[in-house]
Scaffold this motif. Sequence first.
Motif, short mmCIF file in Angstrom:
data_model
loop_
_atom_site.label_atom_id
_atom_site.label_comp_id
_atom_site.label_asym_id
_atom_site.label_seq_id
_atom_site.Cartn_x
_atom_site.Cartn_y
_atom_site.Cartn_z
N LEU A 79 -10.70 -9.24 3.79
CA LEU A 79 -10.28 -10.23 2.80
C LEU A 79 -11.23 -10.37 1.62
O LEU A 79 -10.86 -10.94 0.59
N GLY A 80 -12.45 -9.90 1.75
CA GLY A 80 -13.41 -10.03 0.66
C GLY A 80 -13.05 -9.13 -0.50
O GLY A 80 -12.16 -8.28 -0.44
N ALA A 81 -13.76 -9.31 -1.62
CA ALA A 81 -13.52 -8.52 -2.82
C ALA A 81 -13.65 -7.03 -2.53
O ALA A 81 -14.61 -6.60 -1.89
N GLY A 82 -12.67 -6.25 -2.98
CA GLY A 82 -12.71 -4.81 -2.74
C GLY A 82 -12.43 -4.42 -1.31
O GLY A 82 -12.71 -3.29 -0.91
N GLY A 83 -11.84 -5.34 -0.54
CA GLY A 83 -11.59 -5.08 0.87
C GLY A 83 -10.23 -4.44 1.13
O GLY A 83 -9.49 -4.04 0.22
N ILE A 84 -9.89 -4.36 2.41
CA ILE A 84 -8.66 -3.70 2.85
C ILE A 84 -7.43 -4.33 2.20
O ILE A 84 -6.50 -3.64 1.76
N ARG A 85 -7.41 -5.67 2.11
CA ARG A 85 -6.25 -6.35 1.57
C ARG A 85 -5.97 -5.95 0.12
O ARG A 85 -4.83 -5.82 -0.29
N GLU A 86 -7.03 -5.73 -0.65
CA GLU A 86 -6.82 -5.36 -2.05
C GLU A 86 -6.23 -3.95 -2.15
O GLU A 86 -5.40 -3.69 -3.03
N VAL A 87 -6.61 -3.03 -1.28
CA VAL A 87 -5.98 -1.71 -1.25
C VAL A 87 -4.50 -1.86 -0.92
O VAL A 87 -3.63 -1.24 -1.56
N GLU A 88 -4.22 -2.68 0.10
CA GLU A 88 -2.83 -2.90 0.50
C GLU A 88 -2.03 -3.50 -0.64
O GLU A 88 -0.87 -3.13 -0.88
N PHE A 89 -2.64 -4.44 -1.37
CA PHE A 89 -1.93 -5.10 -2.48
C PHE A 89 -1.61 -4.12 -3.60
O PHE A 89 -0.56 -4.18 -4.20
N VAL A 90 -2.55 -3.22 -3.89
CA VAL A 90 -2.31 -2.23 -4.95
C VAL A 90 -1.09 -1.38 -4.59
O VAL A 90 -0.20 -1.13 -5.42
N ALA A 91 -1.04 -0.90 -3.34
CA ALA A 91 0.10 -0.10 -2.91
C ALA A 91 1.39 -0.92 -2.97
O ALA A 91 2.44 -0.45 -3.43
N GLN A 92 1.29 -2.17 -2.54
CA GLN A 92 2.50 -2.98 -2.39
C GLN A 92 3.05 -3.46 -3.73
O GLN A 92 4.26 -3.63 -3.87
N ILE A 93 2.18 -3.67 -4.71
CA ILE A 93 2.67 -4.16 -6.00
C ILE A 93 3.64 -3.16 -6.61
O ILE A 93 4.67 -3.52 -7.18
N PHE A 94 3.34 -1.86 -6.46
CA PHE A 94 4.25 -0.85 -7.01
C PHE A 94 5.52 -0.75 -6.18
O PHE A 94 6.60 -0.46 -6.72
N GLN A 95 5.41 -0.98 -4.89
CA GLN A 95 6.62 -1.03 -4.06
C GLN A 95 7.52 -2.17 -4.50
O GLN A 95 8.74 -2.01 -4.61
N MET A 96 6.93 -3.34 -4.73
CA MET A 96 7.73 -4.50 -5.12
C MET A 96 8.40 -4.30 -6.47
O MET A 96 9.53 -4.70 -6.68
N ILE A 97 7.68 -3.68 -7.40
CA ILE A 97 8.23 -3.50 -8.74
C ILE A 97 9.31 -2.43 -8.75
O ILE A 97 10.39 -2.61 -9.30
N ARG A 98 9.04 -1.29 -8.11
CA ARG A 98 9.89 -0.12 -8.29
C ARG A 98 10.72 0.26 -7.07
O ARG A 98 11.58 1.14 -7.16
N GLY A 99 10.45 -0.39 -5.93
CA GLY A 99 11.11 0.05 -4.70
C GLY A 99 12.61 -0.03 -4.73
O GLY A 99 13.30 0.76 -4.07
N GLY A 100 13.18 -0.97 -5.50
CA GLY A 100 14.64 -1.06 -5.59
C GLY A 100 15.23 0.12 -6.31
O GLY A 100 16.36 0.54 -6.01
N GLN A 101 14.49 0.68 -7.27
CA GLN A 101 14.97 1.83 -8.02
C GLN A 101 14.56 3.15 -7.37
O GLN A 101 15.34 4.10 -7.38
N VAL A 102 13.36 3.18 -6.84
CA VAL A 102 12.84 4.43 -6.25
C VAL A 102 12.79 4.22 -4.74
O VAL A 102 11.80 3.71 -4.19
N ARG A 103 13.85 4.61 -4.07
CA ARG A 103 13.93 4.34 -2.63
C ARG A 103 12.86 5.06 -1.85
O ARG A 103 12.53 4.69 -0.73
N ALA A 104 12.31 6.12 -2.44
CA ALA A 104 11.23 6.85 -1.76
C ALA A 104 10.02 5.96 -1.53
O ALA A 104 9.17 6.26 -0.69
N LEU A 105 9.93 4.84 -2.28
CA LEU A 105 8.81 3.91 -2.12
C LEU A 105 9.07 2.85 -1.06
O LEU A 105 8.20 2.02 -0.81
N GLN A 106 10.23 2.86 -0.46
CA GLN A 106 10.54 1.86 0.56
C GLN A 106 9.93 2.30 1.89
O GLN A 106 10.61 2.60 2.86
N LEU A 107 8.61 2.34 1.89
CA LEU A 107 7.84 2.82 3.03
C LEU A 107 7.13 1.65 3.70
O LEU A 107 7.02 0.57 3.14
N LYS A 108 6.64 1.88 4.90
CA LYS A 108 5.97 0.81 5.66
C LYS A 108 4.45 0.88 5.58
O LYS A 108 3.79 -0.15 5.52
#
Length: 895
Positions: free
Chosen positions: A287-316
């Motif tokens: 949870l600290g700065a530069g931690g695991i959660r921030e990596v997860e958030f970076v991946a997930q922000i693009f999923q949230m933005i583009r996942g409806g259009q790019v189904r290839a991003l609908q990953l777990k």
Amino acid sequence: MTILDTARRYSQYLARHLDNGNLKPEIFLPMLEKELTLDDFQAFADWEKIRAEEDEETLARQLRLLRRYVVSQIIVRDVNRISSLEEVTRTITLFADFAVNTALEFAYAYYQGLYGTPVGRYTQTPQHLSVVAMGKAGGYELNVSSDIDLIFVYPESGATDGRRERENQEFFTKVGQKLITLLNDITADGQVFRVDMRLRPDGDSGPLVLSETALEQYLIQQGREWERYAWCKGRVVTPYPNDIAALVRPFVFRKYLDYSAYEGMRRLHRQIRDEVSRKGMANNVKLGAGGIREVEFVAQIFQMIRGGQVRALQLKGTRETLHKLAELEIMPAEQVEMLLSAYCFLRDVEHRLQYWDDRQTQTLPENPEQQQLLAESMGFADYAAFTDGLNAHRRQVNKLFNDILSEPEDADEAAGHEWQWVWQDTLDEEERSGRLQNAGFDAEAVVGRLNQIRHGNKYRHLSAHAQPRFDAAVPRLVQAAAMQDNPTGTLLRLLDFLEHISRRSAYLAFLNEHPQTLQHLAEIMGQSEWVAGYLTRYPILLDELISTQLLETHFDWPKLAAELADGMNNCNGDTEAQMDVLRHFQHAQIFRLAVQDLAGLWTVESLSDELSLLADTVIAAALPYVWADMPKKHREQPLFAVTGYGKLGGKELGYASDLDLVYVYDDPHPDAPDVYTRFARRLTSWLSTATGAGTLYEVDLRLRPNGDSGFLAHSMAAFEKYQRENAWTWEHQSLTRARFICGAENMQTAFDRIRSEVLTAERDSEELAREIIEMREKMFATHPPADSDVKYARGGVVDVEFIVQYLILAYARRYPELLDNYGNIALLGIAADCGLIDKELAEQCRTAYRCYRQQQHHAKLRDAAVVADTLTEHYQYVRRLWAEVFGEEVRFSAA
């Protein structure tokens, strides 16, 4: 030192069990030699017997013993670097799936014996409970000491069919409670998993289980932003065919590009950051700065933005998502590599922290001895070197995270304080008009449009989220328009666009998140009414403005075709979704080409080549999926081909050109005529029907044998017979521009043979010339040859095309190089090289035709097409060539 000796140094948990004899060597040692699978878990105990005997105590004990062996096996293999991170997380996640399903089967059978089988009220079929794993369990990313986040869903309401009837809600609640008890309770043998049910609708205050209908209603009516992120990783771990994913997907992945996800992710991160600060968790690697959660958030922000259009991003999973982002070039490969390296390092640290005493912790130790052991287990000589390495990773992650999720520029600063007055209703109208006039605007037109927007229904009914975003965008757009050559026209287009997208708050969010794109948007809209209209129809293309490929003129069509096919595959047979994928793909490429064209990066010939390749790619991509969607077909692959005529055949497509298509098949099956006619109709519909994502092409099938009165698809034999025996000269003229687009490979050979033989047939050149001249003169009635119309003017586009078609039909028998479908400019040069026309005159006509094409092209793309002063001279060259070829100058010019 053995691998057990090495591992026990870094794990009190493992050492304790080894010392107490809790790990039998005959069971444990073979487990160390391989990656564990479901088969290994299944073989650990006689689970069927335990369930049959309803021996709950034994079941609970065996699951706990199995966990002890699984966790110990993971520790030994990981600490000794035998296993990868993927093996560690996958093994414990597979065990969690096994434990959940084993406990569920026991609980279901237990209550089924008491109350009977739950039956659906509407389907009258037996009902089963679906268990949805959330968070790390959903993404195959569990730690050995993780809890598991679960949600329980059953298909529909109803009741059990036993003598002691119970409502399905009550039945499955009891099943869920027993499942939790079997896994969560701490006994003398420990615990299987801590079970967390707080992610279910309404959390602890909500029902433990809910029906699919109740879940869907909740997500639609009450689902909150953070729940979208949670459900992104949701994975059904039970084997029953309940299709929960279909009802959750629209909630998680918006159909449009969802740039409002930025703000939602920021809010969630602020909450976590505040909690970290409040609890002093700076040394928390998750949870600290530069931690695991921030990596997860970076991946997930693009999923949230583009996942409806790019189904290839609908990953777990986080890592698979990052790999896909690099593959799709949404994130630079070097950034993804950095994140993956940091993520693996951080997860390794997290695991070693938990191996120490099987505790769910992500906080670095304070004990010097434990610090040294942690450093050694990570491959460092001492703790200082370890923390240096750790902090290097965290700094890189945190910097990228802040770059991506940083707050957009303040609206006042972005638009400049001097432009806020434009949209402030407190300003005197006369003063506003004066300022606009001084900035180069037509003040009356702009003020009138702004007032119309402010008092219009669309603006007044904007949501609480959308209106501030709209208000922030207006001054920025005015500022961007003021810098263009035609500020008023540009601004009016920008305001039309803004009003059109205002109901989609996510598009407004894009303008706020990426203020640097507004200048580019203004430049594009200022230059081209057509592009402005295209972007207004398809605002999803805003995303292309921030693409690194926007001005990259290299189009790797095989790679793009593979990405398109991947997108189609990810639709899982959903026809509407597949049609939308085709449209989004085509729109993105056309927009990219148009922007590059406005920037002067393309010649008209090269641009037409790219537009033709785009059409080829779209048709070829659609063909197999249309066939797969066909009912009552008699073969796996169609013996069918699509051929292109006209501008598509001659590779001279423009932005809004129709596709002239002819469909042929070569299949002896008795059902072939009916099947391929239906197939042709369906393929045409895929290419021409408007869907929620817009349109692709207008398709014209009138060039097929017998035109509108003919069949939609013809057998190759019938096509050949018609071309040899029944086709008119004008149809052979059309055939000169025909080419194979896609379909069965052997049919390309057959089509090319027929085309070649028909075009090289012996002809009376004088009779051919007479027929072509007559055909040209018939056009005068419907398309009078005015000099202002470069297509139909005497000496214009059509005359060049007729000259080339005549030369092919008259001389291809002697000069087969004329059969190559290179386009009219190239064919004029080939004809001159063959000595059929004067070389100097041919070059002059090539220049003329190129100019005509540019005129047509610019008339569509640019606001003010520059009428060439040399048009009259170009017309004269083509008329001279016409006279040279046909010997009919007087008759031609007198019509």
